[in-house]
Design a protein around this motif. Structure first.
Motif, PDB file in Angstrom:
ATOM      1  N   GLN A  60       0.831  -1.204   0.000  1.00  0.00           N
ATOM      2  CA  GLN A  60       0.000   0.000   0.000  1.00  0.00           C
ATOM      3  C   GLN A  60       0.868   1.257   0.000  1.00  0.00           C
ATOM      4  O   GLN A  60       0.551   2.244  -0.677  1.00  0.00           O
ATOM      5  N   LYS A  94     -14.232  16.355  -3.749  1.00  0.00           N
ATOM      6  CA  LYS A  94     -14.858  15.092  -3.383  1.00  0.00           C
ATOM      7  C   LYS A  94     -16.066  14.927  -4.301  1.00  0.00           C
ATOM      8  O   LYS A  94     -17.005  15.731  -4.256  1.00  0.00           O
ATOM      9  N   ASN A  97     -19.556   9.062  -6.455  1.00  0.00           N
ATOM     10  CA  ASN A  97     -19.049   7.924  -7.222  1.00  0.00           C
ATOM     11  C   ASN A  97     -19.703   7.816  -8.595  1.00  0.00           C
ATOM     12  O   ASN A  97     -20.923   7.930  -8.729  1.00  0.00           O
ATOM     13  N   LYS A 208      -8.662  10.250  -5.158  1.00  0.00           N
ATOM     14  CA  LYS A 208      -9.609   9.497  -4.315  1.00  0.00           C
ATOM     15  C   LYS A 208      -8.960   8.204  -3.819  1.00  0.00           C
ATOM     16  O   LYS A 208      -9.150   7.794  -2.663  1.00  0.00           O
ATOM     17  N   LYS A 209      -8.192   7.556  -4.679  1.00  0.00           N
ATOM     18  CA  LYS A 209      -7.503   6.322  -4.297  1.00  0.00           C
ATOM     19  C   LYS A 209      -6.460   6.596  -3.223  1.00  0.00           C
ATOM     20  O   LYS A 209      -6.263   5.775  -2.304  1.00  0.00           O
ATOM     21  N   VAL A 211      -6.618   8.855  -0.870  1.00  0.00           N
ATOM     22  CA  VAL A 211      -7.342   8.971   0.403  1.00  0.00           C
ATOM     23  C   VAL A 211      -7.706   7.591   0.928  1.00  0.00           C
ATOM     24  O   VAL A 211      -7.550   7.294   2.122  1.00  0.00           O
ATOM     25  N   SER A 212      -8.154   6.712   0.026  1.00  0.00           N
ATOM     26  CA  SER A 212      -8.528   5.354   0.418  1.00  0.00           C
ATOM     27  C   SER A 212      -7.320   4.583   0.957  1.00  0.00           C
ATOM     28  O   SER A 212      -7.413   3.873   1.967  1.00  0.00           O
ATOM     29  N   ILE A 213      -6.176   4.736   0.292  1.00  0.00           N
ATOM     30  CA  ILE A 213      -4.955   4.043   0.734  1.00  0.00           C
ATOM     31  C   ILE A 213      -4.490   4.575   2.082  1.00  0.00           C
ATOM     32  O   ILE A 213      -4.082   3.799   2.960  1.00  0.00           O
ATOM     33  N   GLN A 215      -6.303   5.796   4.419  1.00  0.00           N
ATOM     34  CA  GLN A 215      -7.200   5.239   5.434  1.00  0.00           C
ATOM     35  C   GLN A 215      -6.846   3.782   5.723  1.00  0.00           C
ATOM     36  O   GLN A 215      -6.835   3.345   6.883  1.00  0.00           O
ATOM     37  N   ARG A 216      -6.546   3.036   4.671  1.00  0.00           N
ATOM     38  CA  ARG A 216      -6.174   1.623   4.850  1.00  0.00           C
ATOM     39  C   ARG A 216      -4.864   1.497   5.610  1.00  0.00           C
ATOM     40  O   ARG A 216      -4.721   0.604   6.466  1.00  0.00           O
TER      41      ARG A 216
END
Length: 270
Positions: A60, A94, A97, A208-209, A211-213, A215-216
């Protein structure tokens, strides 16, 4: 003779008690050893899970760096440098989707625009960006698909359509600059512009990805900390169990020595 008989009876009683003690101690020792085996398996499972988490964490991180490099390259100035204080238009938006490509295509001319943190006191510099809220936009305006962030008000003048059919009717209203479908194709009054980007090239999707990473990575770091604590607790438990079993073995040896001593001082029938 009477004394000898009494001594023999006493020794037989002690022998029976010693045998019983040995059996109980052996049983307790076996149980503890089984527990230690289970604890060792649990510890190995935790270790394996930690390694899997670390592998995913590294993957990640590598993906985050690659995406960040791509997004940050869009912010390079004429000297090939980037200002850490710069906030790119696409990185702070933001989007609902499924509408990322449509909005990114509509705002392609602004992709290098930087958002100023203080709008009220900052004079126009570079690209002019308007701080907008979607509440005042028309229900069919593309601006309605922005969940949060600052964007040019051009989005309030682009109508979102499912296909080309209603475009001509909508564009009779001079409020509309163009229409756009979900795939990003723009329809003007006398022109059409196909989408210039796809999902693999979309900066909005990459942001967006990211931000997702991030968070992960936070989740993985928390899980890793929990597992490390659990691993330490298992280690402490194993040490405690090992010391207890060692104590049982010592007691068992002492009891066995006492038993052998009794056998030496008297002949006791089995």
């Amino acid at each position: 003779q009477q004394n000898s008989a009494n001594e023999l009876a006493k020794l037989q009683t002690e022998q029976i008690q010693l045998k019983s003690d040995l059996a109980q101690q052996q049983l307790a020792q076996n149980k503890k050893q089984n527990l230690i085996g289970l604890q060792l398996q649990k510890q190995q499972d935790i270790q394996n899970e930690c390694e899997q988490l670390q592998t995913e964490f590294s993957q990640q991180e590598a993906q985050l760096k690659a995406l960040s490099d791509i997004v940050n390259n869009a912010a390079l100035n004429k000297d090939g440098q980037t200002n850490s204080q710069d906030i790119l238009l696409f990185s702070q938006l933001k989007i609902h989707n499924g509408f990322e490509l449509a909005i990114e295509h509509a705002l392609q001319q602004f992709k290098n625009a930087k958002i100023f943190k203080d709008f009220e006191s900052t004079q126009s510099k570079g690209h002019r960006i308007w701080c907008n809220h979607t509440d005042g936009a028309s229900e069919i305006a593309l601006a309605r698909k922005v969940a949060s962030g600052t964007f040019p008000d051009v989005l309030e003048h682009i109508a979102l359509i499912e296909n080309e059919t209603p475009a001509k009717v909508i564009l009779k209203d001079k409020n509309w600059f163009a229409c756009i479908n979900k795939q990003g194709t723009l329809f003007g009054r006398n022109w059409v512009l196909d989408a210039q980007i796809d999902e693999s090239a979309s900066l909005i999707l990459k942001a967006k990805k990211i931000v997702s990473i991030e968070q992960r990575l936070t989740e993985l770091a928390h899980k890793r900390d929990v597992l490390k604590l659990k691993h330490q607790q298992q280690t402490d438990t194993l040490l405690s169990e090992f010391l207890f079993v060692s104590f049982l073995v010592l007691v068992q040896l002492t009891t066995k020595n006492n038993f052998l001593f009794l056998l030496r001082i008297a002949i006791i029938p089995n």
